[in-house]
Design an enzyme around this catalytic site. Sequence first.
Site, mmCIF file in Angstrom:
data_model
loop_
_atom_site.group_PDB
_atom_site.id
_atom_site.type_symbol
_atom_site.label_atom_id
_atom_site.label_comp_id
_atom_site.label_asym_id
_atom_site.label_seq_id
_atom_site.Cartn_x
_atom_site.Cartn_y
_atom_site.Cartn_z
ATOM 1 N N HIS A 1 -102.896 -14.164 13.578
ATOM 2 C CA HIS A 1 -103.457 -14.615 12.308
ATOM 3 C C HIS A 1 -102.303 -15.076 11.418
ATOM 4 O O HIS A 1 -101.130 -14.939 11.788
ATOM 5 C CB HIS A 1 -104.270 -13.500 11.644
ATOM 6 C CG HIS A 1 -103.470 -12.300 11.235
ATOM 7 N ND1 HIS A 1 -102.896 -11.435 12.145
ATOM 8 C CD2 HIS A 1 -103.142 -11.809 10.007
ATOM 9 C CE1 HIS A 1 -102.274 -10.465 11.512
ATOM 10 N NE2 HIS A 1 -102.393 -10.672 10.206
ATOM 11 N N ASP B 1 -96.282 -11.888 7.682
ATOM 12 C CA ASP B 1 -95.465 -11.070 8.578
ATOM 13 C C ASP B 1 -95.753 -11.335 10.045
ATOM 14 O O ASP B 1 -95.112 -10.752 10.920
ATOM 15 C CB ASP B 1 -95.633 -9.581 8.251
ATOM 16 C CG ASP B 1 -97.077 -9.115 8.274
ATOM 17 O OD1 ASP B 1 -97.963 -9.916 7.952
ATOM 18 O OD2 ASP B 1 -97.327 -7.936 8.612
ATOM 19 N N HIS C 1 -95.954 -2.004 14.255
ATOM 20 C CA HIS C 1 -96.492 -2.498 12.989
ATOM 21 C C HIS C 1 -96.609 -1.361 11.980
ATOM 22 O O HIS C 1 -97.628 -1.169 11.334
ATOM 23 C CB HIS C 1 -97.857 -3.168 13.225
ATOM 24 C CG HIS C 1 -98.286 -4.073 12.099
ATOM 25 N ND1 HIS C 1 -99.103 -3.645 11.079
ATOM 26 C CD2 HIS C 1 -98.025 -5.380 11.847
ATOM 27 C CE1 HIS C 1 -99.330 -4.636 10.245
ATOM 28 N NE2 HIS C 1 -98.685 -5.706 10.694
ATOM 29 N N HIS D 1 -101.249 -14.170 8.259
ATOM 30 C CA HIS D 1 -100.523 -13.399 7.250
ATOM 31 C C HIS D 1 -99.034 -13.581 7.535
ATOM 32 O O HIS D 1 -98.614 -13.671 8.696
ATOM 33 C CB HIS D 1 -100.912 -11.921 7.317
ATOM 34 C CG HIS D 1 -102.179 -11.615 6.570
ATOM 35 N ND1 HIS D 1 -102.990 -10.550 6.892
ATOM 36 C CD2 HIS D 1 -102.769 -12.244 5.504
ATOM 37 C CE1 HIS D 1 -104.020 -10.528 6.064
ATOM 38 N NE2 HIS D 1 -103.919 -11.541 5.222
ATOM 39 N N HIS E 1 -110.104 -7.858 11.146
ATOM 40 C CA HIS E 1 -109.110 -7.737 10.087
ATOM 41 C C HIS E 1 -109.708 -8.316 8.800
ATOM 42 O O HIS E 1 -110.909 -8.605 8.745
ATOM 43 C CB HIS E 1 -107.830 -8.469 10.509
ATOM 44 C CG HIS E 1 -106.637 -8.207 9.647
ATOM 45 N ND1 HIS E 1 -106.395 -6.991 9.063
ATOM 46 C CD2 HIS E 1 -105.613 -9.026 9.246
ATOM 47 C CE1 HIS E 1 -105.283 -7.050 8.365
ATOM 48 N NE2 HIS E 1 -104.795 -8.280 8.445
#
Length: 314
Positions: free
Chosen positions: A63, A67, A266, A65, A141
Amino acid sequence: MSARELVVLGTSSQVPTRHRNQGGYLLRWDGAGILVDPGEGTQRQMTWAGVAASAVTHVLVTHFHGDHCLGLPGLFQRFTLDGLRHRVEVHFPASGRAFLERLRDASIHVEEPELSEHPIEREGPIAQAEGLRIEARRLDHTVDTFGYRVEEPPGRSLLPERLAALGIQGPDVGRLVREGTLPVGGRRVTLEAVSVPRPGQSVAFVMDTRPCPGAHALARDADLLVCEATYLAEHTELAHRRGHMTAGQAAELAREAGARRLLLTHFSSRYRTVEAFLEEAGALHPDVVAAEDGMRVSLPPRRPGADSPTMRRP
């Protein structure tokens, strides 16, 4: 060096810490190099870990995001700088195409190696090559997210004692594998008569998600499950609200899905050490590893019955 191993380039969620870079994972799979979720600083982490940019053949983004993708601009430019000659396959959620385009053109550079974009709109197989198949599944998510599973096709393990009993040796072994049958002493011997089924090895990447059916499908019987464990059980409600899992939930997923080895990663920056993650997950699953930047993780030995010579029909 093992032909199949995972090189951990980063293990932190959201922001880097003094000891953890943002996430990034390079799966060496025979001749392929599958880079998953390159966070900010991935180019530097690859150099530190002794991994060349030329090793990358596939990029998988779960995805958009930051990071999980801010390492892409430097990586794409490094491909040009290092004179990469092969095409790189880039897979990502189709809803994030605009973000990928911005990351490709984040600064002035010459894009020489071919980047082949593969936006994902639905679950299922997304790539296939010799000894390699990649599947995507939707995760749960806060934004559109896919997890990935890398696996080899199932094959058969030859049984040396049966081959010896029938006098099959040398070039005849290869012929039997290629053709499926072989004339021996006036009768035909089938490949199935001198072998047993062998499941293909598999690695699952389950990032940024609440527990969900897609995560279970990816982790099913995986030899290595690389799973987010952003929080500990004391922050279960926070994990759910932010679309994440705890170490215990990751271990429950591994146990229920039959994954053999669980790699936790993570981690939230609120935790300085990972001992509590190992303790929480280790109470639920027998083979748990807490990822560290620079770590190399091998796949567990092949499942029982697959230790003899293995071959696959073309």
